[in-house]
Design an enzyme around this catalytic site. Structure first.
Site, PDB file in Angstrom:
ATOM      1  N   ASP A   9       3.037  53.608 -16.700  1.00 32.55           N
ATOM      2  CA  ASP A   9       3.811  52.693 -17.525  1.00 32.55           C
ATOM      3  C   ASP A   9       5.289  52.964 -17.217  1.00 32.55           C
ATOM      4  O   ASP A   9       5.625  54.003 -16.619  1.00 32.55           O
ATOM      5  CB  ASP A   9       3.478  52.951 -18.995  1.00 32.55           C
ATOM      6  CG  ASP A   9       4.348  52.152 -19.942  1.00 32.55           C
ATOM      7  OD1 ASP A   9       4.430  50.919 -19.766  1.00 32.55           O
ATOM      8  OD2 ASP A   9       4.963  52.761 -20.839  1.00 32.55           O
ATOM      9  N   ASP A  11       8.639  51.757 -19.469  1.00 32.07           N
ATOM     10  CA  ASP A  11       9.470  52.053 -20.644  1.00 32.07           C
ATOM     11  C   ASP A  11       8.741  53.019 -21.582  1.00 32.07           C
ATOM     12  O   ASP A  11       7.597  52.778 -21.979  1.00 32.07           O
ATOM     13  CB  ASP A  11       9.788  50.768 -21.408  1.00 32.07           C
ATOM     14  CG  ASP A  11      10.530  49.760 -20.561  1.00 32.07           C
ATOM     15  OD1 ASP A  11      11.763  49.689 -20.678  1.00 32.07           O
ATOM     16  OD2 ASP A  11       9.876  49.037 -19.785  1.00 32.07           O
ATOM     17  N   ASP A 173       2.525  55.831 -22.670  1.00 33.18           N
ATOM     18  CA  ASP A 173       3.009  56.408 -23.932  1.00 33.18           C
ATOM     19  C   ASP A 173       2.496  55.674 -25.157  1.00 33.18           C
ATOM     20  O   ASP A 173       2.841  56.046 -26.278  1.00 33.18           O
ATOM     21  CB  ASP A 173       4.547  56.396 -23.958  1.00 33.18           C
ATOM     22  CG  ASP A 173       5.105  54.980 -24.140  1.00 33.18           C
ATOM     23  OD1 ASP A 173       5.933  54.773 -25.040  1.00 33.18           O
ATOM     24  OD2 ASP A 173       4.695  54.076 -23.387  1.00 33.18           O
TER      25      ASP A 173
END
Length: 220
Positions: A9, A11, A173
Site C-alpha cells: 500500500d 499512503d 496499514d
C-alpha cells in the site's frame, strides 16, 4: 510459505501524506466557502480513494458517498488542483522505508504498489519521491474496474509478475489492505504506524512497528 514478491500500500504504509492531503482537502473546502477540518478528521476519511475522500470531506461525514453532485464535482476539481500542485510539500517516507525498499530491490525481489489513490496522483508522487523505478507493477485506485478490498488488484499484480497469489506478500496499514489480501489468499502484514486502527482485530499474519522489521518476517 515462499515469498516471491511484495506488494505495498502507499499512503500510511510507505509514506505519511496526511499533511498534504489535509491541506488540499481544506483548500478545496475553503474554495467552496466551508470551514477547515482538523487534520485528524481528514485522516479518518482516507483510504478509499480521492472521490470518497472528497465526498466525506465536503459533508464531514464518513458515510458520505460520491454521487456526482455539482458541489462534489466542484470539490473534486479544486482538490485535484490543490493536491497535484503540492504532492510532496510535507509528504515523507516513514522511518527505514527508503533503505528497506532499496535493499529489497537490490535482492532482486519484485516489488509492487497497490493503492486506492488515483493514478493521476500515484505516479507523479512516486516519481517526485524518487522510488518509481523500484516497482515492477503499480496498480492505482482507478487502474482496474475494482479497487481494494477487492482481490482483483492483487490478482492482477500477481499475474503481471508471473507468480501465484499465495507467494505474494501484501503489506498495508488498513482494513482494506487485509481484506484484499484475505480475499486473494495472500500472506499479509500490517504496519502499526499508519492510518488504520484496531489492528489486532483485523487478523493479519503479522503486525510490524517499523518498516525494516519486514526482513525478520521474510526470514521466518
Amino acid at each position: 510459505m515462499s515469498i516471491q514478491a511484495i506488494a505495498f500500500d502507499l499512503d500510511g504504509t510507505l509514506v505519511d501524506s496526511i499533511h498534504d492531503l489535509a491541506r488540499a482537502a481544506n483548500a478545496a473546502r475553503a474554495d467552496l466557502g466551508l470551514a477547515p477540518l482538523a487534520q485528524d478528521t481528514v485522516e479518518s476519511y482516507v483510504g478509499d480513494g480521492a472521490a470518497s475522500l472528497v465526498a466525506r470531506v465536503l459533508a464531514d461525514d464518513m458515510a458520505a458517498e460520491f454521487d456526482g453532485s455539482e458541489l462534489q464535482q466542484k470539490g473534486m476539481t479544486q482538490f485535484n488542483l490543490h493536491y497535484r500542485a503540492g504532492l510532496t510539500i510535507a509528504t515523507k517516507f516513514y522511518p527505514k522505508v527508503q533503505e528497506t525498499l532499496h535493499a529489497l530491490h537490490e535482492r532482486g525481489l519484485p516489488l509492487a504498489i497497490i493503492t486506492n489513490k488515483p493514478e493521476r496522483f500515484t505516479l507523479p508522487l512516486l516519481r517526485e519521491l524518487g522510488v518509481f523505478e523500484h516497482f515492477d507493477v503499480i496498480v492505482a485506485g482507478d487502474t482496474l474496474p475494482e479497487r481494494k478490498p477487492s482481490a482483483l488488484p492483487l490478482a492482477h499484480t500477481a499475474d503481471k509478475l508471473g507468480i501465484e497469489l499465495e507467494n505474494m506478500l501484501m503489506v498495508g496499514d488498513s482494513k482494506n489492505d487485509i481484506l484484499a489480501a484475505k480475499n486473494a489468499g495472500c500472506p499479509n502484514v500490517l504496519v502499526s504506524y499508519g492510518y488504520g486502527d484496531e489492528l489486532e482485530k483485523m487478523g493479519a499474519d503479522a503486525i510490524i512497528h517499523r518498516f525494516d522489521e519486514l526482513f525478520a518476517f521474510l526470514e521466518e
